[in-house]
Scaffold this motif. Structure first.
Motif, mmCIF file in Angstrom:
data_model
loop_
_atom_site.group_PDB
_atom_site.id
_atom_site.type_symbol
_atom_site.label_atom_id
_atom_site.label_comp_id
_atom_site.label_asym_id
_atom_site.label_seq_id
_atom_site.Cartn_x
_atom_site.Cartn_y
_atom_site.Cartn_z
ATOM 1 N N LEU A 149 -23.675 -54.090 -10.558
ATOM 2 C CA LEU A 149 -24.499 -52.878 -10.522
ATOM 3 C C LEU A 149 -23.586 -51.685 -10.309
ATOM 4 N N ARG A 150 -23.723 -50.670 -11.164
ATOM 5 C CA ARG A 150 -22.866 -49.488 -11.085
ATOM 6 C C ARG A 150 -23.715 -48.256 -10.797
ATOM 7 N N ILE A 151 -23.315 -47.524 -9.773
ATOM 8 C CA ILE A 151 -24.030 -46.312 -9.379
ATOM 9 C C ILE A 151 -23.010 -45.190 -9.227
ATOM 10 N N GLY A 152 -23.251 -44.060 -9.907
ATOM 11 C CA GLY A 152 -22.261 -42.996 -9.957
ATOM 12 C C GLY A 152 -22.734 -41.680 -9.379
ATOM 13 N N SER A 153 -21.774 -40.795 -9.150
ATOM 14 C CA SER A 153 -22.039 -39.449 -8.625
ATOM 15 C C SER A 153 -21.096 -38.467 -9.307
ATOM 16 N N TYR A 154 -21.651 -37.287 -9.694
ATOM 17 C CA TYR A 154 -20.831 -36.301 -10.391
ATOM 18 C C TYR A 154 -21.373 -34.904 -10.125
ATOM 19 N N PRO A 174 -15.140 -34.455 -0.755
ATOM 20 C CA PRO A 174 -16.557 -34.148 -0.534
ATOM 21 C C PRO A 174 -17.496 -35.123 -1.231
ATOM 22 N N ASP A 175 -17.024 -35.757 -2.297
ATOM 23 C CA ASP A 175 -17.875 -36.633 -3.110
ATOM 24 C C ASP A 175 -17.806 -38.053 -2.556
ATOM 25 N N ARG A 195 -13.853 -34.623 -9.292
ATOM 26 C CA ARG A 195 -13.741 -35.913 -9.965
ATOM 27 C C ARG A 195 -15.084 -36.640 -9.883
ATOM 28 N N ALA A 196 -15.310 -37.539 -10.824
ATOM 29 C CA ALA A 196 -16.533 -38.340 -10.826
ATOM 30 C C ALA A 196 -16.276 -39.674 -10.126
ATOM 31 N N LEU A 197 -17.287 -40.160 -9.414
ATOM 32 C CA LEU A 197 -17.199 -41.445 -8.719
ATOM 33 C C LEU A 197 -18.215 -42.422 -9.298
#
Length: 400
Positions: free
Chosen positions: A51-56, A285-286, A380-382
């Motif tokens: 399962l992949r969950i991202g933040s941007y 911060p991310d 950056r995106a996580l």
């Protein structure tokens, strides 16, 4: 001898007959076989084993949005999250709705939820957070955080979605964007903890977003991760008490949340801001946090969007966008263009100096780049990758 040859020929004709009949049967039966087996295999292959969950944080409308939004889409597709939370999404009368534009470029994410948080500027532009999902969103909600004054007058928000994933079933995802003012940031985390207590948490819970966490001010994050060894000395304690007074009850116990990056790479700073050459990467911060649950175990976190691929792929589009924007935004352009046309009409000898004059004014401006223009975002995106330890419904998954 002739009899033997005759028998051999009869045997060959029979074998060839069986081969032809076999080929015809395979052709006729293939559609049934494909429907029963291959279609099921294809359906299963579309489901990721993890399962992949991202933040941007998408950096609002900064620097050539019509080009940059394609770079953001590329970063999302490269990480391939099942669910991605986005921050700093803006809605402008002149530039449109960033969330809707990204949705149009990402048809593989048909499920979405967005909420405005605040108004920025004098033109009525709104800013908020949103979620894109490959899988059905079955429940949504949001909470507006209290504003305590201070240096940040932007209102903040948290939203949640319950997503029905094929890997594990229901998953709760909370997206937020905390204040950069430390006092408001403390109140944000207190309001968030009350918010988490409002919905069913039997399903796994992932909290993500831009928490505006500073290296020298970790106190808001410590309230979430439960790592604060001296809670009485935490500067956020006062805002916690104010939130308790407003709610008329003590802060709910919502459990501890693991910082996925710190859990996997405790000796790596994991910096995500600023993505720019100056000041460079200096803070984190991310973040993506996961609650204690038997069905999810973090195994990897991807950090993408350093700008190298964006610059390589979109360099000439950025050049053209810069030239076009410089041409459009130059003051007095219409008047000077009309004056130039008048001169040309009087004498065609003016064509060459007019063209050279325009080239002298606008070409240098069009190529006067700054480094920030070649990045898809200042963050950056996580993307957190989780091992799934339970099947949909909560039963234990087989060990892999």
């Amino acid at each position: 001898m002739g009899l033997v040859i005759h028998r051999k020929r009869r045997f060959w004709f029979r074998r060839r007959h069986f081969v032809v009949v076999g080929i015809i049967c395979c052709i006729l039966l293939y559609p049934i076989f494909a429907f029963l087996f291959l279609s099921r295999h294809d359906q299963d292959s579309n489901v990721q084993p993890d399962l992949r969950i991202g933040s941007y944080n998408i950096w609002n409308f900064m620097f050539h949005w019509n080009v940059r939004k394609r770079g953001i889409v590329d970063e999302i597709r490269r990480a391939n999250p099942d669910v991605v939370g986005l921050q700093e999404i803006r809605v402008s009368a002149s530039l449109g709705h960033q969330f809707d534009q990204l949705r149009a470029l990402l048809p593989e994410y048909p499920y979405a939820y967005f909420e405005n948080a605040t108004t920025v500027g004098d033109d009525g532009t709104n800013e908020g957070v949103g979620v894109l999902s490959k899988h059905p969103i079955v429940e949504t909600g949001h909470r507006n955080f209290a504003l305590e004054g201070g240096s940040d007058l932007n209102r903040r928000i948290a939203l949640y979605v319950t997503v029905n994933t094929p890997q594990i079933g229901l998953v709760n995802v909370v997206v937020t964007h905390f204040s950069y003012d430390t006092g408001n940031q403390c109140r944000n985390v207190a309001d968030l903890m009350f918010f988490l207590n409002e919905f069913d948490r039997t399903a796994p819970l992932v909290i993500l977003g831009d928490f505006n966490a500073y290296n020298n001010y970790p106190f808001a994050m410590l309230m979430l991760t439960g790592d604060d060894v001296a809670p009485a000395s935490n500067p956020c304690r006062q805002q916690r008490q104010q939130a308790e007074a407003v709610a008329g009850e003590a802060m709910p116990d919502v459990g501890k949340f693991r910082d996925v990056w710190s859990s996997l790479y405790p000796h790596d700073a994991g910096l995500t801001f600023s993505n720019m050459p100056s000041p460079g990467l200096e803070s984190r911060p991310d973040r993506i946090l996961v609650g204690e649950h038997k069905c999810l175990r973090e195994k990897q976190i991807l950090v993408t969007g350093d700008g190298s691929e964006y610059r390589r792929q979109y360099y000439w589009r950025i050049v053209f966008a810069r030239f076009w924007e410089s041409f459009q935004l130059s003051p007095g352009l219409v008047f000077s263009a009309l004056w130039a046309l008048a001169l040309i009409r009087v004498s065609r000898l003016f064509i060459v100096p007019v063209v050279l004059g325009y080239a002298y004014v606008y070409v240098p401006a069009a190529f006067d780049f700054i480094p920030e223009e070649f990045f898809p975002s200042d963050h950056r995106a996580l993307t957190a990758v989780f091992d799934v330890l339970c099947r949909p419904g909560g039963s234990a998954a087989a060990a892999s």
